[in-house]
Design an enzyme around this catalytic site. Structure first.
Site, PDB file in Angstrom:
ATOM      1  N   SER A  79      -3.525  -3.123  -0.614  1.00 46.80           N
ATOM      2  CA  SER A  79      -2.410  -3.886  -0.054  1.00 46.80           C
ATOM      3  C   SER A  79      -2.838  -5.343   0.085  1.00 46.80           C
ATOM      4  O   SER A  79      -4.025  -5.623   0.308  1.00 46.80           O
ATOM      5  CB  SER A  79      -2.045  -3.311   1.314  1.00 46.80           C
ATOM      6  OG  SER A  79      -1.199  -4.197   2.015  1.00 46.80           O
ATOM      7  N   GLY A 138       0.812  -1.206   0.000  1.00 48.38           N
ATOM      8  CA  GLY A 138       0.000   0.000   0.000  1.00 48.38           C
ATOM      9  C   GLY A 138       0.849   1.262   0.000  1.00 48.38           C
ATOM     10  O   GLY A 138       0.515   2.263  -0.649  1.00 48.38           O
ATOM     11  N   THR A 139       1.951   1.223   0.721  1.00 50.85           N
ATOM     12  CA  THR A 139       2.813   2.406   0.809  1.00 50.85           C
ATOM     13  C   THR A 139       3.329   2.802  -0.570  1.00 50.85           C
ATOM     14  O   THR A 139       3.242   3.977  -0.967  1.00 50.85           O
ATOM     15  CB  THR A 139       3.998   2.108   1.750  1.00 50.85           C
ATOM     16  OG1 THR A 139       3.464   1.830   3.042  1.00 50.85           O
ATOM     17  CG2 THR A 139       4.969   3.275   1.831  1.00 50.85           C
ATOM     18  N   ASN A 148      -7.942   3.478   8.941  1.00 54.37           N
ATOM     19  CA  ASN A 148      -7.654   2.260   9.706  1.00 54.37           C
ATOM     20  C   ASN A 148      -7.639   2.463  11.213  1.00 54.37           C
ATOM     21  O   ASN A 148      -7.633   1.502  11.971  1.00 54.37           O
ATOM     22  CB  ASN A 148      -6.301   1.692   9.261  1.00 54.37           C
ATOM     23  CG  ASN A 148      -6.496   0.358   8.574  1.00 54.37           C
ATOM     24  OD1 ASN A 148      -7.529  -0.280   8.755  1.00 54.37           O
ATOM     25  ND2 ASN A 148      -5.530  -0.063   7.796  1.00 54.37           N
ATOM     26  N   CYS A 204       1.727   1.212  11.757  1.00 55.19           N
ATOM     27  CA  CYS A 204       2.898   1.929  11.245  1.00 55.19           C
ATOM     28  C   CYS A 204       3.284   3.071  12.172  1.00 55.19           C
ATOM     29  O   CYS A 204       4.410   3.537  12.152  1.00 55.19           O
ATOM     30  CB  CYS A 204       2.620   2.472   9.858  1.00 55.19           C
ATOM     31  SG  CYS A 204       1.534   1.433   8.909  1.00 55.19           S
TER      32      CYS A 204
HETATM   33  N1  PMP Z   1      -2.766   2.734   3.928  1.00 52.56           N
HETATM   34  C1  PMP Z   1      -3.395   2.342   5.036  1.00 52.56           C
HETATM   35  C2  PMP Z   1      -4.743   2.907   5.348  1.00 52.56           C
HETATM   36  C3  PMP Z   1      -2.793   1.407   5.891  1.00 52.56           C
HETATM   37  O1  PMP Z   1      -3.391   1.032   7.012  1.00 52.56           O
HETATM   38  C4  PMP Z   1      -1.530   0.878   5.559  1.00 52.56           C
HETATM   39  C5  PMP Z   1      -0.837  -0.114   6.477  1.00 52.56           C
HETATM   40  N2  PMP Z   1      -1.487  -1.316   6.615  1.00 52.56           N
HETATM   41  C6  PMP Z   1      -0.936   1.304   4.369  1.00 52.56           C
HETATM   42  C7  PMP Z   1      -1.566   2.246   3.598  1.00 52.56           C
HETATM   43  C8  PMP Z   1       0.411   0.778   3.954  1.00 52.56           C
HETATM   44  O2  PMP Z   1       0.281  -0.499   3.396  1.00 52.56           O
HETATM   45  P1  PMP Z   1       1.560  -1.469   3.329  1.00 52.56           P
HETATM   46  O3  PMP Z   1       1.871  -1.843   4.741  1.00 52.56           O
HETATM   47  O4  PMP Z   1       1.091  -2.611   2.458  1.00 52.56           O
HETATM   48  O5  PMP Z   1       2.657  -0.694   2.689  1.00 52.56           O
END
Ligand code: PMP
Length: 393
Positions: free
Chosen positions: A200, A72-73, A152, A326
């Site tokens: 993600s 997702g990042t 989240n 995070c």
């Molecule tokens: N966006 C949201 C709303 C998240 O909660 C997260 C982390 N789970 C991310 C982006 C980042 O995703 P990833 O850990 O797959 O990089």
């Protein structure tokens, strides 16, 4: 032996057995590089394209509208930087909500170094953005609006269709971070009307480090990772084939199981919310009471610290989070809770439960048995609680 109850499914989910089985042959049997032209490679290419179609189907997109990313990042970084760099002639203004994930907030803030202006759109006490305010803020030089589909930390789901209608009318691109929604509620990019959407593999039961960006056909986007012709030149580097196969399989399973998962987690969520509000005094449910993720319950508990609750619950075998995984080690007051107007002292007592298909009613009963005594023990040591009690005598 304690029971183990895992309720931090927004941070990580176990890779599903079917997903793992599907991935295994791609480590040693089908190891060819998908960019090669001989059969060992072209076979892998064909598998890769099958996964693209599965991920596309999950969100009602076309396969050519999907770019595989490392999660997702990266999808959020690619959406924001990719659009802003590719359309720099349009202007130097970006709008994001004030409750975005750090990968969106920091990608937008990155452009402040290049004389862009970033506007952080405020939200109300339930975490919803103000559509009228958004209309006022969009100006001719606005390039991109980025607003999460759901948050989240507080679970609130934004009215993306309405936001998309505004952005379309004003001629600006709309990106949504849908990491919290894809796998938890039905997501249809055509119905939402977004130009770009990040997902993600984490909430789908795919491996960590997998994800994708949807970008509407015809949109110009600048690559972040320059390299070869992989992903049609939009993301260089040999593809993470086993990870992508895992993501594809997880997308297929999610599509099949989501209709049963939603009522299941919703019933658990409602049982937990009513149980906690009934058994523990001075607790506030955060986020929207109805427009929230079906498998998400978040609270602020007065006079104690979220981290202390997490440690004590973990000693009972209960795994939950204080907010976004995070940010949970940063030990700062959550900007999301500040944005919805939670006073800083109360925001310290944040706790977030996220559910998945494998959670059970017994899990919730166990939490409802242990949680009140954890709160009681911590409050017994809390000067803030003592002060409150003395004042109310
Ligand atoms: N966006 C949201 C709303 C998240 O909660 C997260 C982390 N789970 C991310 C982006 C980042 O995703 P990833 O850990 O797959 O990089």
């Amino acid at each position: 032996m304690n029971r183990e109850v895992y309720l931090d499914n927004a941070a990580a989910t176990p890779v599903r057995k079917e997903v793992l089985d599907e991935m295994m042959p791609f480590f040693d049997q089908y190891y060819g590089n998908p960019s090669t032209v001989y059969e060992a490679g072209s076979k892998v290419r064909a598998f890769l394209e099958e996964q693209r179609a599965k991920v596309a189907e999950l969100i009602s997109a076309e396969p050519e509208e999907i770019i595989f990313t490392s999660g997702g990042t990266e999808a959020n970084n690619l959406a924001i930087k990719g659009i802003v760099f590719a359309h720099r002639k349009k202007g130097n203004h970006i709008i994001v909500s004030s409750i975005e994930h750090h990968s969106v907030l920091n990608s937008a803030r990155f452009f402040e170094r290049f004389d862009y202006e970033v506007t952080f759109l405020l939200v109300d006490e339930n975490g919803l953005i103000d559509l009228e305010r958004l209309k006022e803020l969009i100006r001719p030089e606005t390039v991109l609006v980025s607003i999460n589909h759901a948050n989240n930390e507080i679970g609130t789901i934004q009215p993306i269709e309405e936001i998309a209608a505004i952005c379309k009318e004003k001629g600006v691109f709309l990106h949504t971070d849908a990491v919290a929604t894809v796998g938890n509620i039905p997501v249809n990019v055509k119905e939402l009307g977004v130009d770009l959407l990040s997902l993600s593999g984490i909430p789908l039961g795919a491996p960590k480090g997998t994800g994708a960006l949807y970008f509407r056909k015809g949109i110009r986007i600048m690559p972040l990772i320059h390299g070869g012709i992989q992903e049609k030149g939009r993301r260089g580097g040999t593809e993470n084939v086993p990870g992508i196969v895992g993501l594809g399989k997880a997308a297929e399973i999610t599509l099949r199981e989501l209709p049963a998962k939603i009522p299941h987690v919703k019933a658990l969520r409602d049982k937990l919310i009513s149980g906690i509000l009934e058994k523990v005094e001075s607790v506030k449910l955060t986020g929207h009471p109805e427009k929230r993720l079906p498998g998400h319950a978040s609270f602020c508990v007065e006079a104690i610290e979220g981290e202390a609750m997490i440690f004590m619950l973990s000693a009972e075998g209960i795994y939950v989070n204080t907010g976004s995984a995070c940010a949970s080690k940063a030990l700062k007051t959550s900007p999301v809770l500040v944005a919805i107007g939670v006073p800083p002292e109360l925001a310290q007592g944040s706790i977030v439960f996220t559910f998945d298909h494998n959670n059970t009613e017994e899990d919730i009963e166990y939490v409802l048995e242990k949680f009140p005594s954890v709160v009681e023990k911590l409050r017994a040591m809390s000067p803030l609680w003592r002060k409150k009690k003395n004042n109310t005598k």
